[in-house]
Design an enzyme around this catalytic site. Structure first.
Site, PDB file in Angstrom:
ATOM      1  N   ASP A 254       0.830  -1.139  -0.217  1.00  0.00           N
ATOM      2  CA  ASP A 254       0.048   0.148  -0.111  1.00  0.00           C
ATOM      3  C   ASP A 254       0.880   1.107  -0.008  1.00  0.00           C
ATOM      4  O   ASP A 254       0.519   2.327  -0.406  1.00  0.00           O
ATOM      5  CB  ASP A 254      -0.953  -0.079   1.096  1.00  0.00           C
ATOM      6  CG  ASP A 254      -1.940  -1.076   0.974  1.00  0.00           C
ATOM      7  OD1 ASP A 254      -1.473  -2.229   1.518  1.00  0.00           O
ATOM      8  OD2 ASP A 254      -3.094  -0.826   0.573  1.00  0.00           O
TER       9      ASP A 254
HETATM   10  C1  LIG Z   1      -2.646  -4.461  -4.970  1.00  0.00           C
HETATM   11  S1  LIG Z   1      -3.616  -4.227  -3.733  1.00  0.00           S
HETATM   12  C2  LIG Z   1      -2.432  -3.493  -2.372  1.00  0.00           C
HETATM   13  C3  LIG Z   1      -3.021  -4.003  -1.224  1.00  0.00           C
HETATM   14  O1  LIG Z   1      -4.332  -3.624  -0.734  1.00  0.00           O
HETATM   15  C4  LIG Z   1      -4.785  -4.439   0.188  1.00  0.00           C
HETATM   16  O2  LIG Z   1      -5.512  -3.868   1.081  1.00  0.00           O
HETATM   17  P1  LIG Z   1      -7.124  -3.391   1.447  1.00  0.00           P
HETATM   18  O3  LIG Z   1      -7.797  -4.633   1.110  1.00  0.00           O
HETATM   19  O4  LIG Z   1      -7.361  -3.085   2.902  1.00  0.00           O
HETATM   20  O5  LIG Z   1      -7.293  -2.296   0.409  1.00  0.00           O
HETATM   21  C5  LIG Z   1      -3.691  -5.147   0.494  1.00  0.00           C
HETATM   22  O6  LIG Z   1      -3.005  -4.561   1.580  1.00  0.00           O
HETATM   23  C6  LIG Z   1      -2.967  -5.281  -0.681  1.00  0.00           C
HETATM   24  O7  LIG Z   1      -1.788  -5.843  -0.663  1.00  0.00           O
END
Ligand SMILES: CSC[C@H]1O[C@H](OP(=O)(O)O)[C@H](O)[C@@H]1O
Length: 386
Positions: A254
């Protein structure tokens, strides 16, 4: 392949990921406020997908204004337009504070605004330029993900000196496929690319509580792609490494700090520590837009804490299944309430992300190449990649 967002002309729809895998329901996103709510409530999630929805909604709002017979005042001058654009993008960015891809998209749009202003263009022409560049954020994502997936697959194959007929078993955390991006995925893209090139043995993935991106989304994606896979509970990573041959861990990101420290879904750090203990290469797979060179190290990455109730809800289908009048399988939302839940974080600690220090990361894979940690150092030459 599943899609997180679909567009038809100016129409933007997202699949409501809170209901997957049992119910596939598309929601139309018509305003900036609706996009903000969809991101904040995690109807759509995944750093690249969040950036794509924000950029597409921004472009649609400008496009509608340009088509309006009653031109809004923010199209009266480049300065008024800049103020309007900044307020919209800053507002969208507040929906989820850890992921930085939307920030990178905002910078790209702002650079276009500045260069169009410097070229002496009027507000209407500048707005048209911004609509075009904002749409590229989503349009370019699929090819970007395919490239980084190829880079990651080639690097892992070389790392293991993979011979013809040999295969790799890869563990991933959370969901980083088409549901987290605008197509193909990042870490899950590497797994998909290995599979498509006959180099994958088996994909392993964690359930990723409490939102269950793994058991609800990654499971659905891998089944859809017919990729051999095994789900594990988050607590089983150590046992998996003790009893199964795992050749690599591949995760998304992220936000990546200048030194390579990486924020990713909660549970990633645990997995990185165990991978180091078992000498398993741990790679982060993410677009360049995830690298935040303004942040020196992981201590400066804001970590989102989600509502405590979200850690106390188990979403799933009723068993035995019950169906509503439209024949859709009914979902259950079971809330278990620890004592004093209403006092929130004293009773339920619910960070949505954690930070993996660079020294636990073997390589960072992007669409521009692979940044490998130099032996004995924990600093990546990210500038060589970004
Ligand atoms: C390619 S997605 C990057 C990242 O986003 C996800 O978090 P969330 O589901 O809370 O938006 C997860 O950390 C992924 O690795």
């Amino acid at each position: 392949m599943l899609t997180s967002i679909r567009t038809e002309g100016e129409k933007i729809e997202i699949v409501n990921q809170l209901l997957l895998p049992h119910t596939t329901e598309y929601l139309e996103i018509n305003t900036i406020e609706e996009a903000h709510e969809a991101i904040k409530s995690m109807k759509i999630r995944g750093a690249p997908a969040i950036a794509s929805l924000a950029a597409l909604t921004f472009a649609a709002s400008l496009s509608k204004a340009l088509a309006s017979l009653d031109r809004p005042s923010f199209l009266s001058s480049p300065e008024a337009l800049e103020k309007h654009v900044t307020s919209i993008l800053d507002y969208l960015y507040t929906a989820r504070p850890t992921a930085v891809n939307l920030g990178a998209a905002t910078r790209r749009i702002s650079r276009t605004l500045q260069s169009s202003k410097d070229a002496g263009k009027d507000a209407v022409t500048i707005a048209r330029d911004l609509v075009a560049v904002a749409r590229l954020v989503s349009d370019e994502d699929y090819a970007r993900n395919k490239k980084m997936s190829e880079n990651g697959s080639l690097w892992l194959s070389a790392f293991h000196n993979l011979q013809a007929g040999e295969h790799l078993n890869v563990l991933t955390v959370c969901n980083t496929g088409s549901l987290a991006t605008s197509g193909y995925g990042t870490a899950l893209g590497v797994i998909t690319y290995l599979h498509e090139t006959q180099r994958l043995g088996r994909a392993y993935f964690t359930q990723t509580a409490p939102y269950h991106q793994g058991s609800r989304l990654t499971a659905l994606e891998l089944q859809t792609l017919q990729i051999p896979s095994t789900m594990i509970c988050d607590t089983m990573v150590g046992s998996l490494f003790q009893h199964r041959t795992i050749h690599a861990v591949a995760v998304g990101a992220d936000r990546i700090a200048q030194n390579g420290d990486t924020a990713n879904k909660i549970g990633t750090y645990n997995t990185a520590v165990l991978a180091a203990r078992h000498n398993i290469p741990f790679i982060v797979v993410a677009p360049i837009s995830t690298v935040d060179l303004d942040i020196k190290d992981g201590s400066q990455i804001p970590i989102e804490h989600r509502p405590s109730t979200e850690a106390c809800v188990v979403r799933g289908a009723l068993y035995p299944p019950r169906f509503d009048s439209d024949g859709r399988r009914e979902l259950a939302q079971v809330m278990f309430t620890p004592p004093g839940l209403d006092s929130d974080e004293e009773n339920v600690y619910n960070p949505s992300f954690d930070v993996t220090p660079a020294e636990l990361i073997t390589a960072i894979v992007t669409e521009k190449g692979v940044a490998v940690r130099r032996e004995g150092e924990n600093v990546f030459d990210l500038c060589g990649v970004v």
